[in-house]
Design a protein around this motif. Sequence first.
Motif, mmCIF file in Angstrom:
data_model
loop_
_atom_site.group_PDB
_atom_site.id
_atom_site.type_symbol
_atom_site.label_atom_id
_atom_site.label_comp_id
_atom_site.label_asym_id
_atom_site.label_seq_id
_atom_site.Cartn_x
_atom_site.Cartn_y
_atom_site.Cartn_z
ATOM 1 N N VAL A 180 0.839 -1.199 0.000
ATOM 2 C CA VAL A 180 0.000 0.000 0.000
ATOM 3 C C VAL A 180 0.878 1.253 0.000
ATOM 4 O O VAL A 180 0.643 2.190 -0.770
ATOM 5 C CB VAL A 180 -0.972 -0.005 1.199
ATOM 6 C CG1 VAL A 180 -1.661 1.335 1.358
ATOM 7 C CG2 VAL A 180 -1.994 -1.118 1.039
ATOM 8 N N ALA A 181 1.904 1.265 0.848
ATOM 9 C CA ALA A 181 2.800 2.424 0.902
ATOM 10 C C ALA A 181 3.513 2.625 -0.435
ATOM 11 O O ALA A 181 3.597 3.751 -0.949
ATOM 12 C CB ALA A 181 3.821 2.249 2.021
ATOM 13 N N SER B 123 2.516 1.617 -3.365
ATOM 14 C CA SER B 123 1.530 2.011 -4.375
ATOM 15 C C SER B 123 1.227 3.501 -4.286
ATOM 16 O O SER B 123 1.091 4.178 -5.306
ATOM 17 C CB SER B 123 0.248 1.209 -4.199
ATOM 18 O OG SER B 123 0.501 -0.165 -4.370
ATOM 19 N N LEU B 124 1.113 3.999 -3.078
ATOM 20 C CA LEU B 124 0.899 5.436 -2.903
ATOM 21 C C LEU B 124 2.103 6.228 -3.390
ATOM 22 O O LEU B 124 1.958 7.324 -3.930
ATOM 23 C CB LEU B 124 0.592 5.754 -1.442
ATOM 24 C CG LEU B 124 -0.731 5.207 -0.911
ATOM 25 C CD1 LEU B 124 -0.854 5.451 0.581
ATOM 26 C CD2 LEU B 124 -1.900 5.805 -1.658
ATOM 27 N N ILE C 133 2.201 7.256 -7.051
ATOM 28 C CA ILE C 133 1.350 8.366 -7.461
ATOM 29 C C ILE C 133 2.149 9.664 -7.561
ATOM 30 O O ILE C 133 1.791 10.562 -8.321
ATOM 31 C CB ILE C 133 0.179 8.529 -6.464
ATOM 32 C CG1 ILE C 133 -0.700 7.282 -6.490
ATOM 33 C CG2 ILE C 133 -0.645 9.758 -6.774
ATOM 34 C CD1 ILE C 133 -1.746 7.258 -5.386
#
Length: 102
Positions: free
Chosen positions: A34-35, A37-38, A41
């Motif tokens: 999750v980290a 993937s962020l 961005i």
Amino acid sequence: VAIWFCYLMMMYTAFKSIPATQSLTLSNAVTVLVAGSLAMIVPTPGGVGAFQLISAHALILFDVPLADGEAWANIVFFAQLIMFVGTGSICYFWLVFKSKKA
């Protein structure tokens, strides 16, 4: 769903690549996924730098030293890069040669 599952399994498998991350679990891999993937961005070309920085700092949550986290993040990032460039090149040349036959 299958792509994200493969990303998760890649991260979990990469945990076994260095001694500092070998004890991490699948739930730790979800957190780092999750980290990371962020981080992708962030407006940098391909997430270069941002992925490594945020993933390494996410590993600090699990008592992994920053230097080992940075090593792990580089292993994961460059393994993905090699896979993307390799499969992209193969598909590009396959498409070029296939279209010439038609």
